[in-house]
Design an enzyme around this catalytic site. Structure first.
Site, PDB file in Angstrom:
ATOM      1  N   GLU A  89       0.809  -1.216   0.000  1.00 29.80           N
ATOM      2  CA  GLU A  89       0.000   0.000   0.000  1.00 29.80           C
ATOM      3  C   GLU A  89       0.846   1.271   0.000  1.00 29.80           C
ATOM      4  O   GLU A  89       0.490   2.264  -0.610  1.00 29.80           O
ATOM      5  CB  GLU A  89      -0.865   0.007   1.254  1.00 29.80           C
ATOM      6  N   ASP A  90       1.929   1.211   0.761  1.00 26.66           N
ATOM      7  CA  ASP A  90       2.719   2.418   0.971  1.00 26.66           C
ATOM      8  C   ASP A  90       3.826   2.636  -0.056  1.00 26.66           C
ATOM      9  O   ASP A  90       4.604   3.566   0.066  1.00 26.66           O
ATOM     10  CB  ASP A  90       3.367   2.390   2.373  1.00 26.66           C
TER      11      ASP A  90
END
Ligand code: MN
Length: 737
Positions: A89-90
């Site tokens: 996600e990051d």
């Protein structure tokens, strides 16, 4: 922002510890490389990000990986996936790139975890739908759920740094879903820790009080355990058994729930601990026989309670748990529970799923065991398109927390049913059509109602009729997911017809009275007929489940007692509702604040009164804030599914109004006792009684009294006074289930 030298020391130490734990599971250089690669990727990905506690974010995936290997006993792929669980996600990494670096299996696990990543952060979308999404991964790879549980466990361990309203949301989800899931997957110690942590943050005072009392009674308890265990140790040693014996104190949460359930103080919880015997099996004798041998040695010393033997050796629990439990009479006339397990059974009990599979593979058993059967049921449920997400979740949950009983068909075939199941559940377990047409049951050759609860060992034959169809009422007597779902499906199919029918009946009746249907009318009617929505009311009416007899009374009565249902409560955080102390129509919220119309509804499920700890739930249907007791099960369910609608409330002290509260009484019947009860409550205390339901049988009377009180002190006064009446044995506040 880079990592500071202090960060590097912290992270390095944590990673070293993880590598140490991986010593048992990493088999090749490849394994070690995967773990290192995942760590460095995650460390890079989370650079500059900190947790609320101030620690660098990477400490979280590291801690999750540590739990996964130490406490759940999973392997290298799971450790790697845990390290990466928040990374995709990051960063700009795609699942394809992860696959290229770590292979397809890890990529699909990380993908599963990433899809779930948003699940618990969304404030707006339906939580139930999110849970469903999460559970869908169960059907792909159970390890993904296990990692998610580890993730939750670490978040619970660090919950202290979250603001209170987040704590309520997170603890509710944990109690509602994660703890049951952990239990169902056999992770007993994790389940216990999740529950204890939830309690700690939800009810800190009660948690501390129990902890304190456990501490104060510790010396006396261990003395007792020592004198109880002594003779057992001697006897087992004489018999050449290799074993360990210990006294296990129950978890704070389970003590607390017992106190809640039975409404008793700590001092009256007698089964605070259990004795556990873990033996090293001798290879020549089956483990099962050894369990019974130990049982027989113990019961030579202490007499067993005949109806308290739990044989999970012959019939393991659905989550794989195996052990023999017995309750025996110890010294000083105290019943003591003794748990007998082999080392293998102990490992399954502690690590659940992972250990279960380890042993299963070792024995190369091709049999579908209880666990496989459950997973299959979950998959079936997940594939059922007819259910709404909320129904699904409620149903799913019922498959989690169950102890089983074993019952028999007329032909002697055994079937496992959850504890508390009724003949109706059994009918649906046989076949949906048998359930739909059921009219009664022969239980042990005696004809009984289809709603009769069934017991272990019962032999049950279902009686059917082609003219019979499921009724809404059946939902009150069906406990299994399968039965409830089948009944709902049937009713849904027939509902539309009933709704139209009911609407017609209702409108005709109102016309008769010369009343036009309004929100006010519906509010009264829905609560009087225990319906949540108009449709539910119409369809009950249309199906003939309720009748409109007494409708005029309902409309009148409610008007008079209306004020008693709504209470003025002041919000703990006025800014949130009123907007900078402005009591006029709040611009920041869709909810209209009107001085005439109270903004709060006292939830009927738990009927809180001033003095009770309460929490608000912004009800989207009414636009009001429903006030629940913090201990209310329904609130926990709501908070788990719609955590964003939870708000803090507190009682205001300036309004002197009365609240309806119900007390339960039981005692020895004697002439004039009812008179005396009424005299004490209304005469001496000047408290109004709304209703009294008292039944007398065999010299015992029992019943409920509904009274109007101002607050908890008032109620306690009533309880105290009534308790002193001659003949009254039990008096307590009624908690509706
Ligand atoms: Mn996480």
């Amino acid at each position: 922002m880079d990592y500071t030298p202090e960060d590097e020391v912290l992270i390095g130490g944590q990673f070293e510890k993880l590598l140490e734990s991986c010593g048992n599971i990493a088999r090749s250089d490849d394994d070690w490389n995967l773990i290192r690669k995942a760590f460095f990727l995650a460390k890079e990905a989370h650079k500059g990000v900190r947790r609320r506690s101030g620690e660098p974010y990477i400490t979280h995936p590291l801690a999750v990986a540590q739990i996964v290997v130490d406490e759940i006993g999973l392997g290298v792929k799971s450790v790697v996936s845990s390290l990466l669980h928040d990374a995709v996600e990051d960063t700009s990494y795609t699942v394809e790139e992860i696959e290229a670096m770590f292979g397809p299996k890890i990529a699909s696990m990380v993908d599963g975890l990433t899809k779930m990543a948003g699940v618990f952060t969304t404030e707006t979308s339906e939580q139930a739908e999110n849970f469903r999404k999460m559970l869908l991964t169960l059907s792909d790879d159970v390890r993904v759920i296990l990692i998610k549980i580890a993730d939750r466990l670490h978040n619970m361990r660090t919950l202290g740094s979250m603001p209170p309203h987040k704590q309520i949301k997170i603890t509710s989800e944990t109690i509602y879903l994660f703890a049951p899931l952990a239990y169902r997957l056999g992770l007993y110690s994790i389940k216990t820790e999740l529950e204890d942590l939830s309690l700690k943050y939800r009810f800190p005072e009660q948690y501390e009080e129990i902890k304190q009392k456990l501490h104060l009674t510790e010396v006396a308890r261990s003395q007792f355990i020592g004198s109880f265990n002594g003779p057992i140790e001697q006897r087992l040693r004489e018999s050449g058994i290799d074993f360990e014996i210990s006294g296990r104190v129950k978890s704070i949460y389970s003590i607390w729930s017992k106190m809640q359930r039975k409404q008793i103080p700590f001092e009256e919880v007698y089964d605070l601990f259990a004795i556990r015997i873990i033996f090293k099996p001798s290879p020549l004798i089956p483990e099962k026989s050894q369990c019974w041998h130990i049982y027989s040695l113990i019961t030579d010393i202490y007499k067993p309670k005949p109806d308290r033997i739990r044989d999970w050796v012959n019939i393991p629990k659905a989550n794989g748990y195996e052990a023999l439990h017995a309750t025996v009479m110890g010294p000083q006339g105290v019943w003591v529970e003794v748990q007998i397990r082999s080392e293998r059974m102990e490992e399954i009990a502690e690590k659940g799923f992972a250990a279960h599979w380890k042993y299963k593979q070792a024995t190369i058993s091709q049999d579908e065991d209880e666990f496989d059967k459950w997973l299959k049921k979950v998959r079936e449920a997940l594939n059922s398109p007819t259910e709404s997400a909320v129904d699904f979740l409620d149903n799913f949950r019922t498959t989690l927390y169950t102890t089983e009983i074993v019952v028999f068909t007329p032909k002697g075939e055994s079937r496992k049913m959850p504890m508390g199941a009724t003949a109706l559940d059994f009918a649906y377990d046989i076949h949906t059509n048998v359930g739909n047409k059921a009219i009664g049951a022969k239980i042990n050759h005696k004809i009984e109602s289809i709603f009769t609860p069934i017991m272990s060992g019962d032999q049950i034959e279902i009686l059917t009729s082609d003219n019979s169809t499921p009724k809404t009422e059946w939902l009150n007597h069906a406990t299994t997911a399968k039965a409830r779902q089948s009944i709902r499906n049937y009713l849904k199919k027939h509902k539309q017809h009933n709704v139209e029918n009911g609407k017609e009946i209702f409108e005709a009746k109102l016309k008769e009275f010369g009343i036009t249907p309004s929100a006010r009318v519906f509010r009264k009617v829905l609560s009087a007929y225990e319906s949540k929505t108009k449709d539910e009311f119409y369809s009950k009416l249309g199906a003939g489940i309720i009748s409109l007899e007494g409708l005029d009374k309902v409309l009148r009565e409610n008007a008079a007692s209306k004020m008693l249902k709504f209470w003025t409560i002041q919000l703990a955080n006025p800014l949130k509702i009123f907007g900078a102390g402005d009591k006029r129509r709040g611009q920041e919220r869709p909810q209209t604040i009107n001085a005439e119309e109270p903004d709060f509804t006292i939830a009927q499920c738990c009927s809180p009164i001033p003095g009770d700890n309460v929490i608000g739930y912004k009800n989207p249907e009414t636009g009001k804030v429903d006030v629940h007791k913090t201990s209310c099960d329904e609130l926990t369910r709501l908070a788990a599914q719609h955590g964003d609608r939870i708000t803090s409330v507190k009682w205001s002290s300036h309004k002197a109004m009365s609240y309806l509260s119900v007390i339960e009484i039981r005692g020895i019947d004697r002439i004039g006792i009812l008179m005396e009860l009424a005299q004490v409550i209304t005469g001496e205390l000047d408290i109004n009684i709304r209703e009294m339901h008292v039944q007398s049988h065999d010299g015992i009377f029992e019943g409920t009294i509904a009274v109007y009180v101002k607050n908890i002190d008032d109620l306690n006064l009533v309880i105290g006074k009534v308790a002193r009446i001659k003949g009254v044995e039990v008096v307590k506040r009624h908690i509706s289930k």
